[in-house]
Write a protein that holds these residues in place. Structure first.
Motif, mmCIF file in Angstrom:
data_model
loop_
_atom_site.group_PDB
_atom_site.id
_atom_site.type_symbol
_atom_site.label_atom_id
_atom_site.label_comp_id
_atom_site.label_asym_id
_atom_site.label_seq_id
_atom_site.Cartn_x
_atom_site.Cartn_y
_atom_site.Cartn_z
ATOM 1 N N ASP A 143 -15.681 -11.953 -21.159
ATOM 2 C CA ASP A 143 -14.745 -10.835 -21.176
ATOM 3 C C ASP A 143 -13.333 -11.296 -21.540
ATOM 4 N N ARG A 144 -12.551 -10.358 -22.066
ATOM 5 C CA ARG A 144 -11.142 -10.637 -22.307
ATOM 6 C C ARG A 144 -10.388 -10.645 -20.985
ATOM 7 N N LEU A 145 -9.432 -11.560 -20.882
ATOM 8 C CA LEU A 145 -8.577 -11.598 -19.692
ATOM 9 C C LEU A 145 -7.333 -10.777 -19.998
ATOM 10 N N GLY A 146 -7.438 -9.458 -19.808
ATOM 11 C CA GLY A 146 -6.367 -8.563 -20.219
ATOM 12 C C GLY A 146 -5.178 -8.538 -19.281
ATOM 13 N N GLY A 147 -5.383 -8.849 -17.999
ATOM 14 C CA GLY A 147 -4.280 -8.812 -17.043
ATOM 15 C C GLY A 147 -3.905 -10.225 -16.632
ATOM 16 N N HIS A 148 -4.282 -10.625 -15.404
ATOM 17 C CA HIS A 148 -4.125 -12.007 -14.975
ATOM 18 C C HIS A 148 -5.264 -12.311 -14.014
ATOM 19 N N LEU A 149 -5.440 -13.570 -13.655
ATOM 20 C CA LEU A 149 -6.546 -13.951 -12.776
ATOM 21 C C LEU A 149 -6.349 -13.351 -11.386
ATOM 22 N N VAL A 150 -7.321 -12.576 -10.958
ATOM 23 C CA VAL A 150 -7.273 -11.873 -9.677
ATOM 24 C C VAL A 150 -8.552 -12.194 -8.910
ATOM 25 N N SER A 151 -8.409 -12.532 -7.636
ATOM 26 C CA SER A 151 -9.581 -12.934 -6.847
ATOM 27 C C SER A 151 -10.232 -11.786 -6.097
ATOM 28 N N GLY A 152 -9.507 -10.673 -5.932
ATOM 29 C CA GLY A 152 -10.048 -9.573 -5.144
ATOM 30 C C GLY A 152 -9.891 -9.774 -3.654
ATOM 31 N N HIS A 153 -9.005 -10.705 -3.264
ATOM 32 C CA HIS A 153 -8.710 -10.955 -1.848
ATOM 33 C C HIS A 153 -7.303 -10.453 -1.546
ATOM 34 N N VAL A 154 -7.190 -9.499 -0.673
ATOM 35 C CA VAL A 154 -5.894 -8.895 -0.358
ATOM 36 C C VAL A 154 -5.071 -9.856 0.498
ATOM 37 N N ASP A 155 -3.857 -10.166 0.035
ATOM 38 C CA ASP A 155 -2.985 -11.099 0.755
ATOM 39 C C ASP A 155 -2.098 -10.414 1.779
ATOM 40 N N GLY A 156 -1.914 -9.122 1.632
ATOM 41 C CA GLY A 156 -1.075 -8.384 2.566
ATOM 42 C C GLY A 156 -0.924 -6.946 2.114
ATOM 43 N N MET A 157 -0.390 -6.135 3.003
ATOM 44 C CA MET A 157 -0.146 -4.737 2.673
ATOM 45 C C MET A 157 1.339 -4.496 2.449
ATOM 46 N N GLY A 158 1.639 -3.731 1.422
ATOM 47 C CA GLY A 158 3.018 -3.371 1.135
ATOM 48 C C GLY A 158 3.264 -1.909 1.441
ATOM 49 N N LEU A 159 4.535 -1.533 1.429
ATOM 50 C CA LEU A 159 4.949 -0.159 1.722
ATOM 51 C C LEU A 159 5.734 0.389 0.531
ATOM 52 N N VAL A 160 5.302 1.527 -0.001
ATOM 53 C CA VAL A 160 6.016 2.158 -1.108
ATOM 54 C C VAL A 160 7.324 2.743 -0.579
ATOM 55 N N THR A 161 8.446 2.269 -1.117
ATOM 56 C CA THR A 161 9.757 2.750 -0.687
ATOM 57 C C THR A 161 10.413 3.674 -1.718
ATOM 58 N N HIS A 162 9.881 3.659 -2.938
ATOM 59 C CA HIS A 162 10.442 4.504 -4.005
ATOM 60 C C HIS A 162 9.390 4.661 -5.087
ATOM 61 N N PHE A 163 9.200 5.883 -5.577
ATOM 62 C CA PHE A 163 8.275 6.137 -6.686
ATOM 63 C C PHE A 163 8.732 7.391 -7.399
ATOM 64 N N ALA A 164 9.346 7.203 -8.556
ATOM 65 C CA ALA A 164 9.937 8.342 -9.266
ATOM 66 C C ALA A 164 9.887 8.108 -10.765
ATOM 67 N N GLN A 165 9.837 9.209 -11.499
ATOM 68 C CA GLN A 165 9.807 9.127 -12.953
ATOM 69 C C GLN A 165 11.201 8.815 -13.481
ATOM 70 N N VAL A 166 11.254 7.873 -14.429
ATOM 71 C CA VAL A 166 12.495 7.495 -15.100
ATOM 72 C C VAL A 166 12.201 7.504 -16.592
ATOM 73 N N GLY A 167 12.725 8.489 -17.301
ATOM 74 C CA GLY A 167 12.360 8.642 -18.704
ATOM 75 C C GLY A 167 10.890 8.981 -18.809
ATOM 76 N N GLU A 168 10.187 8.283 -19.695
ATOM 77 C CA GLU A 168 8.755 8.533 -19.844
ATOM 78 C C GLU A 168 7.914 7.708 -18.877
ATOM 79 N N SER A 169 8.526 6.761 -18.186
ATOM 80 C CA SER A 169 7.804 5.867 -17.287
ATOM 81 C C SER A 169 8.086 6.187 -15.829
ATOM 82 N N TRP A 170 7.542 5.358 -14.951
ATOM 83 C CA TRP A 170 7.724 5.536 -13.516
ATOM 84 C C TRP A 170 8.241 4.241 -12.911
ATOM 85 N N GLU A 171 9.155 4.374 -11.966
ATOM 86 C CA GLU A 171 9.698 3.218 -11.262
ATOM 87 C C GLU A 171 9.099 3.180 -9.860
#
Length: 210
Positions: free
Chosen positions: A96-124
Motif C-alpha cells: 500500500d501507499r503510505l499516504g499519511g505517516h506511520l501510525v500504530s493504532g495505539h492511543v497515547d492520550g486523550m485531548g480536548l477540543v478547545t476551538h473548532f471553527a471555519q476560517v475561509g474555506e478550511s477549518w481551524e
C-alpha cells in the motif's frame, strides 16, 4: 500498522456491555459504507477513531462487524463507548501507499477540543493535549487525531498541557468524522512514531562493556 488516511466513515450502531461491573468491556457493532467489508476477514485489524481493534464477527451482507473492547481500552480512549459516527481505517498492507505517516493504532492520550471553527474555506482546530505528550509535538510535525493523520501548524505550551493548532481542508472534514467535533469533545491522540523512539534513545544512557 496504519497511515492515518481514513478509508471510510462508519457508525457505532450499538455498544453492548459484556458484564455488569466496571471491569467488563463492551461489544461494539459497527455499521459501514456499502462494499467496505468486501476484503475484510475475521481477525483483521481495523482502527476505530485511531484505536486498533480486532474484527470478531462479520456480516458483509449487512455491512457491519463487531469488536470487543476491554474496560481498560474504554477508559483510555474517546468516542468508543456509545453510538455515533466513527473513523475507519483498515490495516496497512505491504504494497500500500503510505499516504499519511506511520501510525500504530495505539492511543497515547486523550485531548480536548478547545476551538473548532471555519476560517475561509478550511477549518481551524485547536486541541489541548496532555502535558506528558508535549515533548513529542512540534511545528510541522505529525499527529493523529481520532485516527486522522494531520500536520501541526502551531503549538503553545500552557499551564495544563500543550495546545495544538491544525488547519483542516474541506475534503478532510467531508470525508471523516472530524466534522462532528465540537468544543469540549474528547479526541484520541497518537504521537509520531519516530518521535517516540527518538525520545527513548535520548533518555537512555549508553551501555558500557567491561
Amino acid at each position: 500498522m496504519f497511515t492515518g488516511i481514513i478509508t471510510g466513515v462508519g457508525r457505532i450502531a450499538t455498544a453492548q456491555a459484556l458484564g455488569t461491573s466496571s471491569t467488563h468491556g463492551k461489544r461494539l457493532t459497527i455499521a459501514c459504507p456499502p462494499e467496505y467489508l468486501d476484503d475484510v476477514g475475521l481477525g483483521d485489524s481495523i482502527a476505530l477513531n485511531g484505536a486498533c481493534m480486532t474484527v470478531t464477527t462479520l456480516d458483509v451482507a449487512a455491512h457491519q462487524f463487531t469488536v470487543d473492547i476491554s474496560a481498560e481500552s474504554l477508559a483510555k480512549t474517546a468516542g468508543l463507548d456509545s453510538p455515533g459516527p466513527i473513523n475507519l481505517e483498515k490495516a496497512l498492507r505491504a504494497n500500500d501507499r503510505l499516504g499519511g505517516h506511520l501510525v500504530s493504532g495505539h492511543v497515547d492520550g486523550m485531548g480536548l477540543v478547545t476551538h473548532f471553527a471555519q476560517v475561509g474555506e478550511s477549518w481551524e482546530l485547536h486541541v489541548l493535549a496532555p502535558r506528558a505528550l508535549a515533548k513529542y509535538l512540534a511545528y510541522k510535525g505529525s499527529i493523529t487525531i481520532n485516527g486522522v493523520s494531520l500536520t501541526v501548524n502551531r503549538i503553545a505550551d500552557v499551564a495544563d498541557g500543550c495546545e495544538v493548532s491544525i488547519n483542516i481542508i474541506p475534503h478532510t472534514v467531508e470525508n471523516t468524522a472530524l466534522g462532528s467535533l465540537q468544543v469540549g469533545s474528547r479526541v484520541n491522540l497518537e504521537i509520531d512514531l519516530i518521535a517516540r523512539y527518538v525520545e527513548r534513545m535520548l533518555s537512555t544512557s549508553p551501555s558500557t562493556t567491561v
